[in-house]
Every structure is written in structure tokens, then in C-alpha cells.
Design a protein around this motif. Structure first.
Motif, PDB file in Angstrom:
ATOM      1  N   THR A 103      28.916   3.329  -4.663  1.00  0.00           N
ATOM      2  CA  THR A 103      28.032   4.413  -4.271  1.00  0.00           C
ATOM      3  C   THR A 103      28.797   5.725  -4.290  1.00  0.00           C
ATOM      4  OG1 THR A 103      26.818   2.929  -2.840  1.00  0.00           O
ATOM      5  CG2 THR A 103      26.481   5.289  -2.492  1.00  0.00           C
ATOM      6  N   PRO A 104      28.473   6.660  -5.191  1.00  0.00           N
ATOM      7  CA  PRO A 104      29.190   7.921  -5.251  1.00  0.00           C
ATOM      8  C   PRO A 104      29.039   8.709  -3.959  1.00  0.00           C
ATOM      9  CG  PRO A 104      27.835   7.588  -7.213  1.00  0.00           C
ATOM     10  CD  PRO A 104      27.436   6.557  -6.206  1.00  0.00           C
ATOM     11  N   ALA A 105      30.083   9.429  -3.605  1.00  0.00           N
ATOM     12  CA  ALA A 105      30.039  10.286  -2.428  1.00  0.00           C
ATOM     13  C   ALA A 105      29.284  11.563  -2.754  1.00  0.00           C
ATOM     14  CB  ALA A 105      31.455  10.604  -1.971  1.00  0.00           C
ATOM     15  N   ARG A 106      28.926  12.314  -1.714  1.00  0.00           N
ATOM     16  CA  ARG A 106      28.202  13.565  -1.913  1.00  0.00           C
ATOM     17  C   ARG A 106      28.897  14.687  -1.159  1.00  0.00           C
ATOM     18  NH1 ARG A 106      22.368  14.283   0.436  1.00  0.00           N
ATOM     19  NH2 ARG A 106      22.655  12.035   0.519  1.00  0.00           N
ATOM     20  N   PRO A 137      34.799   9.031  -6.914  1.00  0.00           N
ATOM     21  CA  PRO A 137      36.002   8.718  -7.680  1.00  0.00           C
ATOM     22  C   PRO A 137      35.783   7.606  -8.709  1.00  0.00           C
ATOM     23  CG  PRO A 137      36.116   7.641  -5.560  1.00  0.00           C
ATOM     24  CD  PRO A 137      34.872   8.490  -5.533  1.00  0.00           C
ATOM     25  N   LEU A 138      36.623   7.630  -9.725  1.00  0.00           N
ATOM     26  CA  LEU A 138      36.588   6.583 -10.734  1.00  0.00           C
ATOM     27  C   LEU A 138      37.262   5.338 -10.171  1.00  0.00           C
ATOM     28  CD1 LEU A 138      36.038   5.650 -13.663  1.00  0.00           C
ATOM     29  CD2 LEU A 138      38.298   6.549 -14.256  1.00  0.00           C
ATOM     30  N   THR A 139      36.534   4.222 -10.174  1.00  0.00           N
ATOM     31  CA  THR A 139      37.072   2.977  -9.610  1.00  0.00           C
ATOM     32  C   THR A 139      37.444   1.962 -10.688  1.00  0.00           C
ATOM     33  OG1 THR A 139      34.817   2.114  -9.388  1.00  0.00           O
ATOM     34  CG2 THR A 139      35.766   3.253  -7.489  1.00  0.00           C
ATOM     35  N   ALA A 140      37.190   2.286 -11.949  1.00  0.00           N
ATOM     36  CA  ALA A 140      37.519   1.379 -13.045  1.00  0.00           C
ATOM     37  C   ALA A 140      38.635   1.992 -13.888  1.00  0.00           C
ATOM     38  CB  ALA A 140      36.279   1.118 -13.902  1.00  0.00           C
ATOM     39  N   GLU A 141      39.022   1.292 -14.952  1.00  0.00           N
ATOM     40  CA  GLU A 141      40.083   1.784 -15.806  1.00  0.00           C
ATOM     41  C   GLU A 141      39.569   2.895 -16.726  1.00  0.00           C
ATOM     42  OE1 GLU A 141      38.654  -1.122 -15.941  1.00  0.00           O
ATOM     43  OE2 GLU A 141      38.356  -1.836 -17.983  1.00  0.00           O
ATOM     44  N   TYR A 184      37.888  10.741 -19.116  1.00  0.00           N
ATOM     45  CA  TYR A 184      37.524  10.549 -17.710  1.00  0.00           C
ATOM     46  C   TYR A 184      36.004  10.488 -17.556  1.00  0.00           C
ATOM     47  CZ  TYR A 184      37.064  11.693 -12.723  1.00  0.00           C
ATOM     48  OH  TYR A 184      36.721  11.694 -11.388  1.00  0.00           O
ATOM     49  N   ILE A 185      35.286  11.405 -18.208  1.00  0.00           N
ATOM     50  CA  ILE A 185      33.821  11.415 -18.129  1.00  0.00           C
ATOM     51  C   ILE A 185      33.244  10.142 -18.732  1.00  0.00           C
ATOM     52  CG2 ILE A 185      31.726  12.599 -18.900  1.00  0.00           C
ATOM     53  CD1 ILE A 185      33.429  15.199 -18.914  1.00  0.00           C
ATOM     54  N   ALA A 186      33.763   9.733 -19.895  1.00  0.00           N
ATOM     55  CA  ALA A 186      33.293   8.503 -20.528  1.00  0.00           C
ATOM     56  C   ALA A 186      33.511   7.300 -19.613  1.00  0.00           C
ATOM     57  CB  ALA A 186      34.017   8.287 -21.854  1.00  0.00           C
ATOM     58  N   SER A 187      34.628   7.285 -18.906  1.00  0.00           N
ATOM     59  CA  SER A 187      34.934   6.178 -17.995  1.00  0.00           C
ATOM     60  C   SER A 187      34.008   6.174 -16.787  1.00  0.00           C
ATOM     61  CB  SER A 187      36.395   6.269 -17.553  1.00  0.00           C
ATOM     62  OG  SER A 187      37.265   6.238 -18.667  1.00  0.00           O
ATOM     63  N   LEU A 188      33.684   7.356 -16.265  1.00  0.00           N
ATOM     64  CA  LEU A 188      32.708   7.456 -15.184  1.00  0.00           C
ATOM     65  C   LEU A 188      31.361   6.903 -15.629  1.00  0.00           C
ATOM     66  CD1 LEU A 188      33.346  11.033 -13.713  1.00  0.00           C
ATOM     67  CD2 LEU A 188      33.862   8.856 -12.597  1.00  0.00           C
TER      68      LEU A 188
END
Length: 310
Positions: A12-15, A26-30, A83-87
Motif C-alpha cells: 500500500t503506497p504511502a501518502r 517506496p520501491l519494494t521490488a528489484e 526506477y519508474i518502470a520498476s514501480l
């Protein structure tokens, strides 16, 4: 902004407090990237502004990159795109809907890419976003089953959202960007994505491209001639300079997961010109390290991950 009535997602993304948008970080994956961006030279191999156009034409693939007033987007600016692609991929994998708009903190971007959190890094972020929005790209590579005529930018929108402290100091709260149609379709529909080694962000410009070319090939051994490799890397200086640079990189053995070798082929002296001495032809060989062979591929390499979304 009220949440939609649905079961809570695992991530769940923060706000940001008091804002009308929620964070995708935050990004939680690779870190992962789209295969075409790995395979082909879309970015300048420079730290500073590169003001000349870039072109690539080989094997029915054409790429033209035009600079803005601040130059062509560089291989370091590419970190933001990755980074955007990973998000985006992280959201897709937990069943969240995705749009082309992303909001994230510079702090998380710097943490993921290994940048320091200095004032200079924040200044470089602003410059990078400007280049990503201003650089113009034209390619015949199709994305999501569609082709495009004309130019596009990596980011059609890029904004820095600030707040003010009681003392009047301006502080960055979030970065808001809109990803281009071409890359959005490629990630969402084609799913031709691959993970990046964490050490990628510690590499220099040429080393980064060598790693990307090797990774995108899908081969355990890649062999090509020096001139062809120079074109695919996107190296703009003379071939002799490229050869010397590769020799140093091969000696350092610093490419993650791959070993680089330069193999000089023998010259028949009877065929050499009388004046001067011909340079020996060089083959470039990239070999995947044995520890990575068999069973260490990420889920991004699987056929399911590369099939169109349902």
C-alpha cells in the motif's frame, strides 16, 4: 482522498500528509528495465550535457535521438526511467491498476540507485528530469503491438512538489512524472522486462551499456566484432579509443555476471600493406559467469512474464 472500497493490497503506497496525491514509492521490488532499452543505445554515455544528436541503424532497427537545450538524456538520467518502470511493474504484480502518472520521493530514488542525499543530488535530479522531458526520440521499434511516427519524450510531464518550512525554506516533498505512451505500452503489454544487478549503479557509462547488451541478449556467450559492438554500445568516439577502453574494462573484470574478453585475430603479414602495420581485427566476447548458469534467472525472464497482459 478517500480510498476505493476494495480489499487491501499487499503493498500500500504511502501518502504525503496534506497532499491530494499518494506516493507510488517506496520501491519494494528489484530494479527492472524494458528489454529494448537494454539492447539499444537510447541514452548518451556521458555525465555532463551531451549536445549532439544520437543515431542508430542496424538490423532493421532505427533510432534517432535529438537533444533539448539542456542536452540528450544520459545513461545516468536513465536511472529515473528504470526506477519508474520498476514501480510500475511492482504495482502490476500485486494487482494494482496502473496509469502513466507516478509520484515518488527523491529520497527513495536515491536510496534505490545508491546516490547520496546531498543538495547536489537534488539539483542533479532536477536537471535529469529536464533532459528526460526535453530529449526527443524517434524509433521504428514497436511497443504493445503499435508503432509510432514522429518524436516522443521519455517523460511528457515532470514536476517537483515542494513545501515551505516555518522559516521559509523550500523542501522537496515528491516528484510527479508522466511516462511516455511508447514505454508505458511496452511495459504493460509486451512485458519484455529483465532485472538488473544491484552493482549496475556503481558502474561507469560504458560498463553499464556492456552489462545491458549482455543481459538483453539472453545468451550465455555473446561474440561480435569491435565495430558492431561499438555501435550497439552507443560509443561516440573513435574505434581505437573504444578498443582501449574495453581493454581496461576487461582487465578490471567489473561487469556484473559477465566476463569480457577481447580476442585479437591473427593477421597474414603477406596481405598487410607495405606502408604501416594493420591493427589486428578484434572480437568481443561476453561470457556469463558459471555461477549464473541454470536456474538463476529472475521471474522477469519467464515466458509468463513476457506475455501480454490479460
Amino acid at each position: 482522498m478517500p480510498h476505493e472500497p476494495q480489499a487491501p493490497a499487499p503493498r500500500t503506497p504511502a501518502r504525503p500528509q496534506g497532499d491530494l496525491f499518494r506516493l507510488d514509492s517506496p520501491l519494494t521490488a528489484e530494479i527492472r528495465g524494458e528489454r529494448s532499452l537494454m539492447a539499444f543505445p537510447f541514452f548518451a554515455l556521458a555525465k555532463n550535457a551531451w549536445m549532439k544528436p544520437l543515431t542508430y541503424q542496424a538490423n532493421n532497427v532505427s533510432i534517432e535521438v535529438r537533444p533539448s537545450a539542456s542536452g540528450v538524456a544520459t545513461i545516468y538520467d536513465k536511472e529515473i526511467v528504470l526506477y519508474i518502470a520498476s514501480l510500475m511493474l511492482a504495482k502490476i504484480e500485486v494487482g494494482e491498476s496502473v496509469t502513466q502518472d507516478f509520484v515518488f520521493t527523491a529520497h527513495d530514488l536515491f536510496t534505490v540507485t545508491g546516490a547520496n542525499h546531498s543538495a547536489r543530488s537534488y539539483g542533479r535530479l532536477s536537471e535529469a528530469l529536464e533532459r528526460l522531458q526535453g530529449t526527443q526520440i524517434k524509433t521504428n521499434i514497436e511497443a504493445g503491438g503499435e508503432g509510432e511516427e514522429g518524436f516522443f519524450s521519455w517523460l511528457s510531464e515532470a514536476k517537483l512538489h515542494y513545501s515551505r518550512t516555518r522559516g521559509g525554506e523550500r523542501r522537496l516533498k515528491a516528484v510527479k512524472v508522466r511516462l511516455c505512451d511508447w514505454l508505458f505500452r511496452a511495459i504493460l503489454l509486451d512485458r519484455h522486462v529483465l532485472d538488473y544487478a544491484a552493482a549496475y549503479f556503481q558502474l561507469g557509462p560504458i560498463e553499464r551499456r556492456i552489462y545491458e547488451v549482455a543481459r538483453s541478449s539472453g545468451e550465455d556467450r555473446l561474440e561480435t566484432d569491435l565495430a558492431t559492438f561499438r555501435l550497439q554500445i552507443g560509443y561516440q568516439n573513435p574505434l581505437a579509443n573504444f578498443r582501449n577502453a574495453l581493454k581496461q574494462i576487461a582487465a578490471a573484470d567489473s561487469i556484473p555476471d559477465y566476463r569480457l574478453e577481447l580476442i585479437e585475430q591473427a593477421i597474414d603479414e603477406r596481405e598487410a600493406p607495405r606502408r604501416g602495420r594493420r591493427s589486428a581485427p578484434v572480437q568481443v566476447v561476453l561470457t556469463r559467469r558459471p555461477a549464473q548458469l541454470g536456474g538463476d534467472e529472475s521471474a522477469s525472464d519467464s515466458p509468463a512474464a513476457e506475455s501480454p497482459a490479460g
